[in-house]
Write a protein that holds these residues in place. Structure first.
Motif, PDB file in Angstrom:
ATOM      1  N   LEU A 150       0.820  -1.211   0.000  1.00 42.78           N
ATOM      2  CA  LEU A 150       0.000   0.000   0.000  1.00 42.78           C
ATOM      3  C   LEU A 150       0.857   1.265   0.000  1.00 42.78           C
ATOM      4  CD1 LEU A 150      -2.732  -1.110   2.577  1.00 42.78           C
ATOM      5  CD2 LEU A 150      -3.112  -0.645   0.139  1.00 42.78           C
ATOM      6  N   MET A 151       1.994   1.213   0.680  1.00 41.97           N
ATOM      7  CA  MET A 151       2.821   2.406   0.834  1.00 41.97           C
ATOM      8  C   MET A 151       3.806   2.610  -0.308  1.00 41.97           C
ATOM      9  SD  MET A 151       3.022   4.888   3.037  1.00 41.97           S
ATOM     10  CE  MET A 151       2.337   4.205   4.556  1.00 41.97           C
ATOM     11  N   THR A 152       4.066   1.578  -1.110  1.00 42.24           N
ATOM     12  CA  THR A 152       5.107   1.658  -2.142  1.00 42.24           C
ATOM     13  C   THR A 152       4.932   2.822  -3.121  1.00 42.24           C
ATOM     14  OG1 THR A 152       5.757  -0.666  -2.022  1.00 42.24           O
ATOM     15  CG2 THR A 152       6.125   0.452  -4.121  1.00 42.24           C
ATOM     16  N   PRO A 153       3.749   3.061  -3.702  1.00 43.90           N
ATOM     17  CA  PRO A 153       3.643   4.199  -4.638  1.00 43.90           C
ATOM     18  C   PRO A 153       4.014   5.530  -3.993  1.00 43.90           C
ATOM     19  CG  PRO A 153       1.711   2.783  -4.788  1.00 43.90           C
ATOM     20  CD  PRO A 153       2.478   2.329  -3.587  1.00 43.90           C
ATOM     21  N   PHE A 154       3.575   5.744  -2.748  1.00 45.01           N
ATOM     22  CA  PHE A 154       3.879   6.990  -2.047  1.00 45.01           C
ATOM     23  C   PHE A 154       5.362   7.056  -1.677  1.00 45.01           C
ATOM     24  CE2 PHE A 154      -0.477   5.676  -1.121  1.00 45.01           C
ATOM     25  CZ  PHE A 154      -1.198   6.799  -1.513  1.00 45.01           C
ATOM     26  N   GLY A 155       5.914   5.906  -1.261  1.00 45.68           N
ATOM     27  CA  GLY A 155       7.313   5.868  -0.862  1.00 45.68           C
ATOM     28  C   GLY A 155       8.253   6.111  -2.022  1.00 45.68           C
ATOM     29  N   VAL A 156       7.965   5.517  -3.187  1.00 41.94           N
ATOM     30  CA  VAL A 156       8.811   5.713  -4.367  1.00 41.94           C
ATOM     31  C   VAL A 156       8.796   7.176  -4.790  1.00 41.94           C
ATOM     32  CG1 VAL A 156       9.059   5.164  -6.820  1.00 41.94           C
ATOM     33  CG2 VAL A 156       8.582   3.338  -5.172  1.00 41.94           C
ATOM     34  N   TYR A 157       7.616   7.783  -4.755  1.00 39.05           N
ATOM     35  CA  TYR A 157       7.500   9.208  -5.112  1.00 39.05           C
ATOM     36  C   TYR A 157       8.314  10.075  -4.153  1.00 39.05           C
ATOM     37  CZ  TYR A 157       5.435  13.794  -5.997  1.00 39.05           C
ATOM     38  OH  TYR A 157       5.246  15.126  -6.276  1.00 39.05           O
ATOM     39  N   ALA A 158       8.230   9.763  -2.835  1.00 42.70           N
ATOM     40  CA  ALA A 158       8.964  10.547  -1.840  1.00 42.70           C
ATOM     41  C   ALA A 158      10.471  10.338  -1.954  1.00 42.70           C
ATOM     42  CB  ALA A 158       8.488  10.177  -0.437  1.00 42.70           C
ATOM     43  N   ALA A 159      10.877   9.125  -2.373  1.00 40.90           N
ATOM     44  CA  ALA A 159      12.302   8.813  -2.471  1.00 40.90           C
ATOM     45  C   ALA A 159      12.953   9.457  -3.693  1.00 40.90           C
ATOM     46  CB  ALA A 159      12.504   7.293  -2.529  1.00 40.90           C
ATOM     47  N   TRP A 160      12.131   9.767  -4.699  1.00 38.28           N
ATOM     48  CA  TRP A 160      12.661  10.310  -5.946  1.00 38.28           C
ATOM     49  C   TRP A 160      13.292  11.689  -5.691  1.00 38.28           C
ATOM     50  CZ3 TRP A 160      13.145   7.768 -10.438  1.00 38.28           C
ATOM     51  CH2 TRP A 160      13.503   8.491 -11.577  1.00 38.28           C
ATOM     52  N   GLY A 161      14.579  11.756  -5.883  1.00 35.04           N
ATOM     53  CA  GLY A 161      15.281  13.021  -5.705  1.00 35.04           C
ATOM     54  C   GLY A 161      15.637  13.353  -4.268  1.00 35.04           C
ATOM     55  N   PHE A 162      15.315  12.468  -3.314  1.00 40.21           N
ATOM     56  CA  PHE A 162      15.643  12.755  -1.913  1.00 40.21           C
ATOM     57  C   PHE A 162      17.136  12.571  -1.665  1.00 40.21           C
ATOM     58  CE2 PHE A 162      16.190  11.326   2.539  1.00 40.21           C
ATOM     59  CZ  PHE A 162      15.696  12.456   3.185  1.00 40.21           C
ATOM     60  N   ASP A 163      17.713  13.449  -0.850  1.00 38.47           N
ATOM     61  CA  ASP A 163      19.148  13.395  -0.543  1.00 38.47           C
ATOM     62  C   ASP A 163      19.381  12.441   0.637  1.00 38.47           C
ATOM     63  OD1 ASP A 163      21.845  13.839  -0.257  1.00 38.47           O
ATOM     64  OD2 ASP A 163      21.604  15.780   0.772  1.00 38.47           O
ATOM     65  N   PHE A 164      19.573  11.163   0.344  1.00 42.91           N
ATOM     66  CA  PHE A 164      19.782  10.168   1.395  1.00 42.91           C
ATOM     67  C   PHE A 164      21.094  10.408   2.129  1.00 42.91           C
ATOM     68  CE2 PHE A 164      16.677   8.077  -1.284  1.00 42.91           C
ATOM     69  CZ  PHE A 164      15.866   7.413  -0.375  1.00 42.91           C
ATOM     70  N   ALA A 165      22.102  10.950   1.430  1.00 42.20           N
ATOM     71  CA  ALA A 165      23.406  11.183   2.057  1.00 42.20           C
ATOM     72  C   ALA A 165      23.329  12.255   3.143  1.00 42.20           C
ATOM     73  CB  ALA A 165      24.436  11.575   0.998  1.00 42.20           C
ATOM     74  N   GLY A 166      22.304  13.090   3.087  1.00 46.46           N
ATOM     75  CA  GLY A 166      22.171  14.162   4.063  1.00 46.46           C
ATOM     76  C   GLY A 166      21.577  13.727   5.391  1.00 46.46           C
ATOM     77  N   VAL A 167      21.140  12.470   5.495  1.00 44.77           N
ATOM     78  CA  VAL A 167      20.549  11.974   6.738  1.00 44.77           C
ATOM     79  C   VAL A 167      21.672  11.494   7.661  1.00 44.77           C
ATOM     80  CG1 VAL A 167      18.973  10.285   7.767  1.00 44.77           C
ATOM     81  CG2 VAL A 167      18.454  11.287   5.528  1.00 44.77           C
ATOM     82  N   PRO A 168      21.752  11.997   8.886  1.00 47.29           N
ATOM     83  CA  PRO A 168      22.828  11.585   9.806  1.00 47.29           C
ATOM     84  C   PRO A 168      22.744  10.096  10.138  1.00 47.29           C
ATOM     85  CG  PRO A 168      21.703  13.563  10.613  1.00 47.29           C
ATOM     86  CD  PRO A 168      20.882  13.025   9.471  1.00 47.29           C
ATOM     87  N   THR A 169      23.897   9.482  10.412  1.00 51.49           N
ATOM     88  CA  THR A 169      23.955   8.056  10.749  1.00 51.49           C
ATOM     89  C   THR A 169      23.063   7.683  11.933  1.00 51.49           C
ATOM     90  OG1 THR A 169      26.188   7.888   9.860  1.00 51.49           O
ATOM     91  CG2 THR A 169      25.487   6.160  11.391  1.00 51.49           C
ATOM     92  N   PRO A 170      23.018   8.474  13.015  1.00 49.51           N
ATOM     93  CA  PRO A 170      22.130   8.111  14.135  1.00 49.51           C
ATOM     94  C   PRO A 170      20.666   7.972  13.730  1.00 49.51           C
ATOM     95  CG  PRO A 170      23.694   9.787  14.841  1.00 49.51           C
ATOM     96  CD  PRO A 170      23.858   9.651  13.356  1.00 49.51           C
ATOM     97  N   MET A 171      20.241   8.754  12.727  1.00 51.58           N
ATOM     98  CA  MET A 171      18.854   8.652  12.273  1.00 51.58           C
ATOM     99  C   MET A 171      18.590   7.315  11.584  1.00 51.58           C
ATOM    100  SD  MET A 171      17.009  11.220  13.200  1.00 51.58           S
ATOM    101  CE  MET A 171      17.922  11.094  14.742  1.00 51.58           C
TER     102      MET A 171
END
Length: 308
Positions: free
Chosen positions: A203-224
């Motif tokens: 159910l969440m995959t369509p929304f998750g893929v859209y949110a992940a598109w272009g998101f800066d994963f490298a900017g998330v701190p390791t503790p998160m």
């Protein structure tokens, strides 16, 4: 974690239920810093994805388990839609607009709502004492919603709508408790846990893929990322298995008593780790909600159906 066709002893079932709701309360509070680091839909999608990776072997049907009927498939979908998909969305958006303490206080109404749904769905009798508890819960929520939080909410957000979304999550969680009781009559706790998580991921995959598109994963701190793994395992695996295992022994209305551990643990995490505080009027609103909990769960007042 061991699964069995036999129900756990009553004392162990109580312990499992209490532990499950304590974990839910902790991740409700700890999800607040996560929603500041990750978009809500991406966070929810990653949660279900980690759950899928953690328990593929739980999807296998045990030899002793009968084939699923159409009604069971429908209940699994409803359990995932309400207890996983909608609960996650309402809870994450809600806590992003309000404080963890606020969320904990509103979650204090869970036992009352579970008792009400048990009456509507499972035909369990509720007396005037429980109706009074429901009234106290509504008053407590209304009072807390119009009070300015001790801490400021995020800029551009409205605490009232945040509190309202958290209460919507309460309704979803209560439905999850009642539907779960029906599912434990035909499926093992591990299978229920894995199947509803798989539905949640779908159910969440369509929304998750859209949110992940272009998101800066490298900017998330390791503790998160480490906190995300704990959140995902607690929300998708541990709490569900603990709850479903306890429900095999305890009737839904009585199990609802243990949802009081959710707001208590959420409020404690908010105060001890997130720098939040409880004001006098907030404590009074909390007391009203807990008074409703006490009225709803006094022994002998709610006549629960015999566990199956």
């Amino acid at each position: 974690m061991q699964d069995s066709t036999h129900a756990a002893p009553r004392w162990l079932a109580y312990l499992l239920l209490a532990t499950s709701m304590s974990l839910v309360g902790s991740y409700v509070a700890l999800s607040k810093p996560l929603v500041l680091a990750l978009p809500v839909f991406l966070l929810a999608w990653l949660r279900f994805g980690i759950g899928v990776l953690a328990m593929p072997h739980w999807l296998i049907k045990p030899d002793h388990e009968p084939p699923m009927r159409r009604g069971t498939h429908g209940l699994l979908f409803l359990e995932a839609l309400l207890g996983n998909f909608l609960f996650t969305i309402c809870m994450l958006f809600g806590v992003s607009m309000t404080t963890a303490v606020s969320a904990g206080i509103i979650m204090a109404t869970l036992p009352t709502v579970v008792a009400l749904l048990s009456w509507l769905v499972l035909r369990e009798r509720i007396d005037l004492r429980v109706w009074a508890a429901i009234a106290l819960a509504v008053i407590g929520i209304s009072l807390f919603s119009i009070v300015k939080p001790a801490l400021s909410v995020p800029a551009g957000h409205n605490a009232f709508w945040g509190n309202l979304l958290v209460f919507a999550a309460v309704l979803c969680e209560a439905a999850y408790a009642v539907i779960g009781k029906k599912l434990t009559g035909s499926l093992t706790p591990k299978r229920i846990t894995a199947l509803i998580n798989l539905w949640g991921f779908a159910l969440m995959t369509p929304f998750g893929v859209y949110a992940a598109w272009g998101f800066d994963f490298a900017g998330v701190p390791t503790p998160m990322w480490l906190l995300l793994v704990f959140y995902a395992l607690a929300a998708s695996v541990w709490t569900v298995w603990l709850w479903m295992t306890g429900l095999k022994t305890i009737a839904a209305a009585r199990a609802g008593v243990f949802t009081v551990m959710l707001p208590i643990s959420a409020a404690l995490v908010g105060v001890l780790f997130l720098g939040e505080s409880l004001g006098g009027l907030q404590l009074f609103a909390f007391a009203l909600c807990l008074a409703g909990v006490l009225l709803a769960t006094l022994p002998g007042r709610v006549k629960a159906a015999a566990p199956r």
